[in-house]
Design a protein around this motif. Structure first.
Motif, PDB file in Angstrom:
ATOM      1  N   PHE A 168      17.439   4.609  41.615  1.00  0.00           N
ATOM      2  CA  PHE A 168      16.987   4.354  40.252  1.00  0.00           C
ATOM      3  C   PHE A 168      15.484   4.144  40.137  1.00  0.00           C
ATOM      4  N   THR A 169      14.893   4.809  39.172  1.00  0.00           N
ATOM      5  CA  THR A 169      13.528   4.533  38.748  1.00  0.00           C
ATOM      6  C   THR A 169      13.595   3.400  37.718  1.00  0.00           C
TER       7      THR A 169
ATOM      8  N   ARG B 146      21.775   1.430  43.856  1.00  0.00           N
ATOM      9  CA  ARG B 146      20.944   1.594  42.655  1.00  0.00           C
ATOM     10  C   ARG B 146      19.464   1.548  43.031  1.00  0.00           C
TER      11      ARG B 146
ATOM     12  N   ARG C 107      18.061   2.209  31.473  1.00  0.00           N
ATOM     13  CA  ARG C 107      19.181   2.982  30.906  1.00  0.00           C
ATOM     14  C   ARG C 107      20.527   2.412  31.366  1.00  0.00           C
ATOM     15  N   PHE C 108      20.627   2.051  32.659  1.00  0.00           N
ATOM     16  CA  PHE C 108      21.866   1.481  33.189  1.00  0.00           C
ATOM     17  C   PHE C 108      22.171   0.148  32.509  1.00  0.00           C
TER      18      PHE C 108
ATOM     19  N   GLU D  69      15.611   4.449  34.733  1.00  0.00           N
ATOM     20  CA  GLU D  69      17.053   4.518  34.969  1.00  0.00           C
ATOM     21  C   GLU D  69      17.674   3.122  35.043  1.00  0.00           C
TER      22      GLU D  69
ATOM     23  N   VAL E 242      24.589   5.772  34.532  1.00  0.00           N
ATOM     24  CA  VAL E 242      23.438   6.669  34.703  1.00  0.00           C
ATOM     25  C   VAL E 242      23.893   7.859  35.543  1.00  0.00           C
ATOM     26  N   ASP E 243      23.451   9.047  35.172  1.00  0.00           N
ATOM     27  CA  ASP E 243      23.639  10.264  35.966  1.00  0.00           C
ATOM     28  C   ASP E 243      22.273  10.754  36.389  1.00  0.00           C
ATOM     29  N   LEU E 244      22.166  11.175  37.641  1.00  0.00           N
ATOM     30  CA  LEU E 244      20.906  11.746  38.118  1.00  0.00           C
ATOM     31  C   LEU E 244      21.198  12.746  39.219  1.00  0.00           C
TER      32      LEU E 244
END
Length: 164
Positions: free
Chosen positions: A73-74, A69, A80-81, A77, A87-89
């Motif tokens: 992840f930003t 992660r 959001r998680f 994100e 989370v999808d990216l």
């Protein structure tokens, strides 16, 4: 990329060697794997030619999924998680693209990484039955619904149709 340093830092033992997230993606590419599955309590799994292969890896721990992660992840994100549990990216490295899905299930946290193939196959070469192919080649308007299980060619079909 959220954290390039973490991305290149070893976090997991595979075949007796410490590997980074970057190394795992290179492993996918060198094996022409379509998918990589990481789940707490399980060994690393890759899908090659629709065949599941368990790698000689240690069983994943929660802290290793946290490391993944951190790589992708930003702050948005992460939020959001924490709110949604998934989370999808899309991750791009050089000419390679990957869809990264991080989620939670009854058994714990998991990560699925899918390699996005960059080439567009012609509609005639995606393996559709002749009658379906002939019908699709004649469609000039309307709605086409493409459905099916994971890994059965929905995206390949859609891209081939759009290219046609």
């Amino acid at each position: 990329m959220a954290n390039m340093e973490a991305y290149q830092m070893p976090f997991l033992m595979v075949k007796g060697h410490e590997v980074s997230v970057q190394d795992i993606l290179k492993l996918m590419a060198s094996n022409e794997a379509s998918d990589l599955y990481l789940k707490v309590g399980e060994r690393v799994v890759i899908i090659v030619a629709e065949t599941m292969r368990r790698l000689d890896s240690e069983h994943l721990r929660e802290m290793q999924l946290e490391h993944i992660r951190a790589c992708f992840f930003t702050p948005l994100e992460i939020e959001r998680f924490n709110d949604r549990g998934e989370v999808d990216l899309v991750h791009t490295e050089g000419n390679a693209r990957y869809r990264v899905h991080v989620g939670t299930a009854a058994g714990g946290e998991y990560v699925v990484i899918r390699r996005i193939v960059q080439s567009i196959r012609p509609l005639a070469n995606i393996g559709l039955p002749d009658a379906v192919l002939k019908h699709l080649q004649g469609v000039t308007s309307g709605l086409i619904l493409i459905s099916g299980a994971t890994g059965h060619g929905k995206t390949v079909t859609a891209v081939a149709l759009l290219d046609h």
